[in-house]
Write a protein that holds these residues in place. Structure first.
Motif, mmCIF file in Angstrom:
data_model
loop_
_atom_site.group_PDB
_atom_site.id
_atom_site.type_symbol
_atom_site.label_atom_id
_atom_site.label_comp_id
_atom_site.label_asym_id
_atom_site.label_seq_id
_atom_site.Cartn_x
_atom_site.Cartn_y
_atom_site.Cartn_z
ATOM 1 N N ALA A 8 0.831 -1.207 0.000
ATOM 2 C CA ALA A 8 0.000 0.000 0.000
ATOM 3 C C ALA A 8 0.867 1.260 0.000
ATOM 4 C CB ALA A 8 -0.922 0.004 1.218
ATOM 5 N N LEU A 9 1.957 1.232 0.778
ATOM 6 C CA LEU A 9 2.872 2.372 0.831
ATOM 7 C C LEU A 9 3.482 2.637 -0.540
ATOM 8 C CD1 LEU A 9 4.611 4.482 2.347
ATOM 9 C CD2 LEU A 9 6.247 2.639 2.816
ATOM 10 N N LEU A 10 3.969 1.586 -1.181
ATOM 11 C CA LEU A 10 4.600 1.751 -2.486
ATOM 12 C C LEU A 10 3.594 2.159 -3.556
ATOM 13 C CD1 LEU A 10 7.186 -1.179 -2.573
ATOM 14 C CD2 LEU A 10 7.615 1.259 -2.285
ATOM 15 N N PHE A 11 2.360 1.650 -3.458
ATOM 16 C CA PHE A 11 1.333 2.058 -4.415
ATOM 17 C C PHE A 11 1.069 3.559 -4.291
ATOM 18 C CE2 PHE A 11 -2.996 2.968 -5.724
ATOM 19 C CZ PHE A 11 -3.090 2.309 -6.938
ATOM 20 N N GLY A 12 0.940 4.048 -3.053
ATOM 21 C CA GLY A 12 0.686 5.467 -2.834
ATOM 22 C C GLY A 12 1.832 6.345 -3.305
ATOM 23 N N VAL A 13 3.060 5.936 -2.978
ATOM 24 C CA VAL A 13 4.228 6.699 -3.416
ATOM 25 C C VAL A 13 4.332 6.662 -4.941
ATOM 26 C CG1 VAL A 13 6.749 6.813 -3.356
ATOM 27 C CG2 VAL A 13 5.476 6.343 -1.267
ATOM 28 N N GLY A 25 8.194 16.638 -12.981
ATOM 29 C CA GLY A 25 9.392 15.834 -12.769
ATOM 30 C C GLY A 25 9.607 15.677 -11.275
ATOM 31 N N GLY A 26 10.611 14.916 -10.904
ATOM 32 C CA GLY A 26 10.953 14.795 -9.493
ATOM 33 C C GLY A 26 10.290 13.670 -8.739
ATOM 34 N N GLY A 27 9.507 12.830 -9.430
ATOM 35 C CA GLY A 27 8.840 11.732 -8.735
ATOM 36 C C GLY A 27 9.802 10.767 -8.070
ATOM 37 N N SER A 28 10.963 10.575 -8.679
ATOM 38 C CA SER A 28 11.942 9.647 -8.111
ATOM 39 C C SER A 28 12.553 10.165 -6.818
ATOM 40 C CB SER A 28 13.056 9.361 -9.129
ATOM 41 O OG SER A 28 12.546 8.619 -10.222
ATOM 42 N N ALA A 29 12.381 11.457 -6.539
ATOM 43 C CA ALA A 29 12.848 12.000 -5.263
ATOM 44 C C ALA A 29 12.050 11.428 -4.102
ATOM 45 C CB ALA A 29 12.742 13.520 -5.260
ATOM 46 N N PHE A 30 10.892 10.822 -4.401
ATOM 47 C CA PHE A 30 10.066 10.191 -3.371
ATOM 48 C C PHE A 30 10.169 8.671 -3.429
ATOM 49 C CE2 PHE A 30 8.349 14.364 -4.166
ATOM 50 C CZ PHE A 30 8.162 14.860 -2.895
ATOM 51 N N THR A 31 10.246 8.111 -4.640
ATOM 52 C CA THR A 31 10.283 6.653 -4.754
ATOM 53 C C THR A 31 11.622 6.073 -4.295
ATOM 54 O OG1 THR A 31 10.908 6.863 -7.088
ATOM 55 C CG2 THR A 31 8.566 6.550 -6.594
ATOM 56 N N LEU A 32 12.734 6.710 -4.647
ATOM 57 C CA LEU A 32 14.035 6.178 -4.238
ATOM 58 C C LEU A 32 14.205 6.166 -2.716
ATOM 59 C CD1 LEU A 32 16.550 7.512 -6.917
ATOM 60 C CD2 LEU A 32 16.049 5.137 -6.375
ATOM 61 N N PRO A 33 13.935 7.283 -2.021
ATOM 62 C CA PRO A 33 14.034 7.219 -0.549
ATOM 63 C C PRO A 33 13.081 6.197 0.065
ATOM 64 C CG PRO A 33 14.029 9.498 -1.281
ATOM 65 C CD PRO A 33 13.701 8.659 -2.482
ATOM 66 N N THR A 44 20.085 -1.271 -5.819
ATOM 67 C CA THR A 44 18.856 -2.044 -6.012
ATOM 68 C C THR A 44 17.627 -1.134 -5.994
ATOM 69 O OG1 THR A 44 19.897 -3.968 -4.961
ATOM 70 C CG2 THR A 44 17.503 -4.013 -5.200
ATOM 71 N N ALA A 45 17.637 -0.112 -5.145
ATOM 72 C CA ALA A 45 16.551 0.864 -5.154
ATOM 73 C C ALA A 45 16.502 1.583 -6.495
ATOM 74 C CB ALA A 45 16.740 1.877 -4.019
ATOM 75 N N ASN A 46 17.663 1.933 -7.012
ATOM 76 C CA ASN A 46 17.762 2.608 -8.310
ATOM 77 C C ASN A 46 17.220 1.714 -9.426
ATOM 78 O OD1 ASN A 46 18.451 4.435 -10.298
ATOM 79 N ND2 ASN A 46 20.632 4.485 -9.821
ATOM 80 N N GLY A 47 17.596 0.442 -9.395
ATOM 81 C CA GLY A 47 17.126 -0.486 -10.421
ATOM 82 C C GLY A 47 15.645 -0.782 -10.299
ATOM 83 N N ARG A 103 25.161 9.728 -1.292
ATOM 84 C CA ARG A 103 25.704 11.085 -1.240
ATOM 85 C C ARG A 103 25.344 11.855 -2.514
ATOM 86 N NH1 ARG A 103 30.764 8.420 0.308
ATOM 87 N NH2 ARG A 103 30.929 8.382 2.591
ATOM 88 N N ILE A 104 25.548 11.198 -3.648
ATOM 89 C CA ILE A 104 25.237 11.842 -4.924
ATOM 90 C C ILE A 104 23.747 12.125 -5.030
ATOM 91 C CG2 ILE A 104 25.221 11.528 -7.438
ATOM 92 C CD1 ILE A 104 27.788 9.837 -7.066
ATOM 93 N N LEU A 105 22.910 11.170 -4.586
ATOM 94 C CA LEU A 105 21.464 11.357 -4.613
ATOM 95 C C LEU A 105 21.067 12.598 -3.802
ATOM 96 C CD1 LEU A 105 18.567 10.461 -5.261
ATOM 97 C CD2 LEU A 105 18.689 8.919 -3.291
#
Length: 248
Positions: A8-13, A25-33, A44-47, A103-105
């Motif tokens: 449910a958390l991942l579906f919402g994010v 843009g910027g959706g990955s700023a929420f999905t990656l964390p 693995t989060a990136n992939g 760090r780069i993220l």
């Protein structure tokens, strides 16, 4: 953390990210964390995030086509320029350490927010087809590398390239953007999967929300035009700033 709660958390994010990725843009700023919070390492989060990016881009492109907004040949031509950079970026991403990736993220997320705060010159002469500029091709090559490497904020970069270099209408900017992202994500995801850096179970939950958000956002962009796109871009900026400040 229970599996239903995680899904449910991942579906919402994913839903939020899908809307943001299509409209601004910027959706990955929420999905990656979110993926890192659930215990995945940086690579693995990136992939895993690429599974949702691919699904969301596919649904967004289909929604644009359903709304009779399509320039497939031109979108594919733009996308081809991003492929070499995307493969190189993905290879680089799976080879760096988890600590360096995070760090780069963090630096990238700060940079994206700062770039959006800079004054923007509005040019009223945008058109559906835009103009021609050879600068778009090296720009796409560089954006492809960035997208393959980290993805966060790549939508803003593509919008800036199409809008400022080609003076293209924002609806068609978003059309080309989702097709370009769809195209370069295919080889990027393959690189991550080949190296075992994809959690397919979490990716499916994230993808379901991303697909729904992307489909809805693409249809809204066509029906409401540039005004709603600008509004969502402002909201995306505020959300990213709140995320960086630890408010959400």
């Amino acid at each position: 953390m229970s599996e239903p709660f995680t899904a449910a958390l991942l579906f919402g994010v994913g839903l939020l990210a899908g809307v943001l990725n299509v409209m601004a843009g910027g959706g990955s700023a929420f999905t990656l964390p979110a993926l890192i919070f659930l215990g995945l390492d940086g690579a693995t989060a990136n992939g895993t995030n690429r599974v949702a990016i691919l699904t969301g881009s596919l649904f967004a492109a289909a929604a644009f086509r359903r709304e009779k907004v399509s320039r497939l040949r031109r979108s594919l031509a733009f996308g081809l320029w991003t492929l070499p950079g995307a493969v190189a970026g993905a290879v680089a991403a799976v080879r760096i350490s988890d600590a360096w990736f995070q760090r780069i993220l963090g630096l990238v997320m700060v940079g994206v927010v700062v770039s959006m705060l800079l004054p923007r010159h509005e040019d009223a002469s945008t058109t559906t087809e835009g103009t021609s500029s050879w600068w778009i091709y090296p720009a796409l090559l560089g954006i492809g590398f960035y997208g393959g490497f980290i993805q966060v904020g790549v939508g803003f970069l593509l919008m800036a390239a199409f809008y400022h270099l080609l003076r293209m209408n924002l609806v068609y900017v978003n059309l080309h953007k989702v097709t370009v992202v769809l195209l370069y994500t295919l080889p990027a995801l393959a690189v991550f999967a080949w190296n075992g850096n994809v959690d397919w179970v979490l990716g499916v939950s994230l993808s379901a929300g991303n697909a729904l958000g992307s489909w809805w956002a693409a249809r809204l962009a066509v029906r409401r035009g540039e005004g709603v796109i600008r509004l969502v871009m402002i909201l995306a900026l505020l959300l990213m700033a709140a995320r960086l400040l630890g408010v959400i």
